[in-house]
Design an enzyme around this catalytic site. Structure first.
Site, PDB file in Angstrom:
ATOM      1  NE  ARG A 134      12.395 -77.553-108.550  1.00 30.34           N
ATOM      2  CZ  ARG A 134      12.394 -77.931-107.425  1.00 30.34           C
ATOM      3  NH1 ARG A 134      13.256 -79.100-107.031  1.00 30.34           N
ATOM      4  NH2 ARG A 134      11.553 -77.604-106.587  1.00 30.34           N
ATOM      5  NE  ARG A 185      18.834 -81.188-105.922  1.00 32.37           N
ATOM      6  CZ  ARG A 185      18.074 -81.693-105.018  1.00 32.37           C
ATOM      7  NH1 ARG A 185      18.335 -81.898-103.771  1.00 32.37           N
ATOM      8  NH2 ARG A 185      16.797 -81.684-105.191  1.00 32.37           N
ATOM      9  NE  ARG A 213      22.540 -76.669-103.815  1.00 35.88           N
ATOM     10  CZ  ARG A 213      22.906 -76.957-102.447  1.00 35.88           C
ATOM     11  NH1 ARG A 213      24.133 -77.022-102.393  1.00 35.88           N
ATOM     12  NH2 ARG A 213      22.060 -77.096-101.856  1.00 35.88           N
ATOM     13  CG  ASP A 244      12.346 -72.552-104.336  1.00 32.14           C
ATOM     14  OD1 ASP A 244      12.839 -73.504-104.771  1.00 32.14           O
ATOM     15  OD2 ASP A 244      11.625 -72.535-103.303  1.00 32.14           O
ATOM     16  CE1 TYR A 268       7.432 -77.086 -99.107  1.00 29.15           C
ATOM     17  CE2 TYR A 268       6.176 -75.956-100.808  1.00 29.15           C
ATOM     18  CZ  TYR A 268       6.928 -77.088-100.242  1.00 29.15           C
ATOM     19  OH  TYR A 268       6.970 -78.084-100.964  1.00 29.15           O
TER      20      TYR A 268
HETATM   21  O1  CP3 Z   1      12.325 -75.324-112.986  1.00 35.15           O
HETATM   22  C1  CP3 Z   1      13.437 -74.535-112.847  1.00 35.15           C
HETATM   23  O2  CP3 Z   1      14.549 -75.060-113.611  1.00 35.15           O
HETATM   24  C2  CP3 Z   1      13.661 -73.157-112.179  1.00 35.15           C
HETATM   25  C3  CP3 Z   1      13.910 -73.476-110.860  1.00 35.15           C
HETATM   26  C4  CP3 Z   1      13.143 -73.640-109.831  1.00 35.15           C
HETATM   27  C5  CP3 Z   1      13.317 -74.082-108.558  1.00 35.15           C
HETATM   28  N1  CP3 Z   1      12.475 -74.279-107.680  1.00 35.15           N
HETATM   29  C6  CP3 Z   1      14.935 -74.487-108.062  1.00 35.15           C
HETATM   30  C7  CP3 Z   1      15.248 -75.114-107.013  1.00 35.15           C
HETATM   31  C8  CP3 Z   1      11.570 -73.897-109.526  1.00 35.15           C
HETATM   32  C9  CP3 Z   1      10.479 -73.470-110.631  1.00 35.15           C
HETATM   33  C10 CP3 Z   1      11.211 -74.184-108.412  1.00 35.15           C
HETATM   34  C11 CP3 Z   1       9.889 -74.414-107.894  1.00 35.15           C
HETATM   35  C12 CP3 Z   1       9.438 -74.681-106.525  1.00 35.15           C
HETATM   36  N2  CP3 Z   1      10.204 -74.859-105.388  1.00 35.15           N
HETATM   37  C13 CP3 Z   1       8.417 -75.553-106.331  1.00 35.15           C
HETATM   38  C14 CP3 Z   1       7.109 -76.083-107.392  1.00 35.15           C
HETATM   39  C15 CP3 Z   1       7.619 -76.806-108.173  1.00 35.15           C
HETATM   40  C16 CP3 Z   1       7.599 -78.391-107.773  1.00 35.15           C
HETATM   41  O3  CP3 Z   1       8.733 -78.952-107.891  1.00 35.15           O
HETATM   42  O4  CP3 Z   1       6.747 -78.869-107.134  1.00 35.15           O
HETATM   43  C17 CP3 Z   1       8.585 -76.229-105.062  1.00 35.15           C
HETATM   44  C18 CP3 Z   1       7.459 -76.782-104.250  1.00 35.15           C
HETATM   45  C19 CP3 Z   1       9.576 -75.638-104.344  1.00 35.15           C
HETATM   46  C20 CP3 Z   1      10.129 -75.654-103.139  1.00 35.15           C
HETATM   47  C21 CP3 Z   1      11.283 -76.535-102.891  1.00 35.15           C
HETATM   48  N3  CP3 Z   1      12.616 -75.817-103.411  1.00 35.15           N
HETATM   49  C22 CP3 Z   1      11.616 -77.664-102.406  1.00 35.15           C
HETATM   50  C23 CP3 Z   1      10.766 -78.697-101.779  1.00 35.15           C
HETATM   51  C24 CP3 Z   1      13.027 -77.862-102.504  1.00 35.15           C
HETATM   52  C25 CP3 Z   1      13.823 -78.855-102.041  1.00 35.15           C
HETATM   53  C26 CP3 Z   1      13.691 -80.231-102.672  1.00 35.15           C
HETATM   54  C27 CP3 Z   1      14.102 -80.190-104.066  1.00 35.15           C
HETATM   55  O5  CP3 Z   1      13.635 -80.821-104.863  1.00 35.15           O
HETATM   56  O6  CP3 Z   1      15.445 -79.887-104.314  1.00 35.15           O
HETATM   57  C28 CP3 Z   1      13.742 -76.363-103.042  1.00 35.15           C
HETATM   58  C29 CP3 Z   1      14.994 -76.488-103.664  1.00 35.15           C
HETATM   59  C30 CP3 Z   1      15.495 -76.229-104.897  1.00 35.15           C
HETATM   60  N4  CP3 Z   1      14.875 -75.204-105.741  1.00 35.15           N
HETATM   61  C31 CP3 Z   1      16.529 -76.700-105.778  1.00 35.15           C
HETATM   62  C32 CP3 Z   1      16.331 -76.110-107.164  1.00 35.15           C
HETATM   63  C33 CP3 Z   1      17.314 -76.342-108.071  1.00 35.15           C
HETATM   64  C34 CP3 Z   1      17.334 -77.642-105.107  1.00 35.15           C
HETATM   65  C35 CP3 Z   1      18.321 -76.852-104.293  1.00 35.15           C
HETATM   66  C36 CP3 Z   1      19.796 -77.458-104.368  1.00 35.15           C
HETATM   67  O7  CP3 Z   1      20.568 -77.150-105.173  1.00 35.15           O
HETATM   68  O8  CP3 Z   1      20.110 -78.408-103.542  1.00 35.15           O
END
Ligand code: CP3
Length: 356
Positions: free
Chosen positions: A28, A32, A41, A78, A155
């Protein structure tokens, strides 16, 4: 013309070859905690619009590389793009977790799922990969990724995030054939998705099995591991991915490291609850290890971050095949300056460890 990689530490470590220092990237790393990500964003209007517009996705991917000497880029996207392309209707309610308008519940729902067309609804992902590769100019390798079949199913069946994903577990107990049908469709989708990312230019692939650790040992093998093994086998059988390293990250499943290594993956991601020295002994040099600093350490002072980073590196020792990372994604409350502290310490101490 293919770029010559200017920094191949990450790929060399995945092959367990010697490197000048320990490579690092951060799960990640685009997200944020970076004010410039929040600005992108806001311009995109929503997370989905950001992810689905290749120019924005490229911008977000490169942002952390402008600040820190990271050794890999990861595609900004994502894991839930696959279920979205299958028609489940993904949205992110303001600052909340993911939501599906049409969760998968019945036999008919599962029978109605098909492997999405990678040139159709998911084309934006491949367009982003192509654009990012172009903009990277070979600075560092680009990691493509997918969720694991199990984690995507969590999910899809729950319809949103959950503490225990009991709805999918209940399906596994009550109707194992249906669960297997769902997981098989997902494994074929994940393999096709990763192959398409590789064809578009991804240079390493990572599978996020965020919720594999919710399963007991036997169900983990039956419902999570088995389908990741199916994905790795499909990657090995395809010309685009045969020679690309794949990393499997099953959070909370450190006890399964040796079985995960048996899949033929190049690397295993580990969370902070496992001891790198123990796992290294268990996998006996068969795979590279990625991890595993507790993400909460990033909230501590710079001196503590440096000390804890060195402790992780000492536990792996002076052996090839370590990729430094956090044990899970960086959280939005981390000060970006702390990431610089971490990255610089890993590179400096990696050189010390190697005696150079
Ligand atoms: O790593 C990186 O920088 C690449 C981008 C990336 C995102 N999500 C961007 C994202 C990657 C590799 C993911 C993977 C992801 N997404 C996983 C597996 C990895 C982990 O963290 O366990 C999972 C379970 C998700 C599902 C997901 N996406 C959730 C549960 C959420 C909301 C909660 C949270 O952590 O924000 C997201 C949204 C998401 N995906 C955001 C980002 C930057 C935040 C969205 C925002 O800008 O508000």
């Amino acid at each position: 013309m293919p770029d010559v990689l200017k920094n191949d530490r990450f790929l060399r470590a995945l092959r367990r070859e010697p490197t000048d220092t320990t490579p690092i990237w951060v799960m990640r790393q685009a997200g944020r905690y970076l004010p410039e990500y929040r600005a992108t964003r806001a311009r995109a209007g929503s997370f989905m619009a950001l992810a689905q517009t290749p120019e924005f996705a490229c911008e977000a991917t490169l942002q952390p590389l402008e600040r820190f000497e990271l050794d890999a880029a990861i595609l900004f996207s994502d894991i839930l793009t696959i279920p979205d392309a299958m028609g489940l209707g993904l949205s992110f309610a303001n600052g909340e977790g993911p939501q599906f308008a049409h969760p998968v519940r019945s036999a008919a729902d599962i029978a109605g799922l098909a492997v999405p067309d990678m040139d159709g609804k998911l084309r934006y992902v491949m367009d982003a990969v192509r654009l990012i590769r172009r903009e990277l100019h070979g600075r560092v390798p680009l990691i493509g990724f997918s969720g694991s079949p199990w984690t995507l199913a969590c999910y899809m069946v729950e319809g949103q995030g959950s503490r225990d994903f009991a709805t999918l577990k209940a399906l596994c107990w009550n109707a194992p054939k249906l669960a297997h049908q769902l997981l098989d469709t997902l494994a074929r989708s994940v393999a096709a998705y990763l192959i398409a990312q590789a064809a578009a230019g991804a240079q390493a692939l990572m599978v996020f099995d965020t919720w594999g650790g919710l399963l007991g040992p036997a169900p983990f093998r039956e419902f999570s591991l088995r389908y990741m093994a199916q994905v790795v086998a499909a990657l090995k059988a395809n010309a685009h991915t045969r020679d690309l390293p794949a990393i499997l990250f099953s959070k909370g499943a450190g006890q399964h490291a040796a079985t995960l290594a048996d899949t033929g993956c190049a690397g295993i991601g580990l969370d902070w609850t496992t001891d790198l020295a123990e796992i290294r002994a268990a996998v006996a040099g068969r795979v590279a290890l990625q991890g595993n600093l507790d993400p909460a350490v990033m909230l501590a002072s710079p001196d503590v971050i440096r000390r804890e980073a060195r402790a992780v590196m000492d536990s792996y020792g002076n052996h090839p095949g370590h990729i430094f990372n956090l044990g899970h994604g960086i959280t939005p409350d981390v000060d970006p300056d702390h990431v610089k502290v971490l990255v610089d310490e890993v590179h400096a101490y990696g050189r010390t460890l190697r005696g150079s």
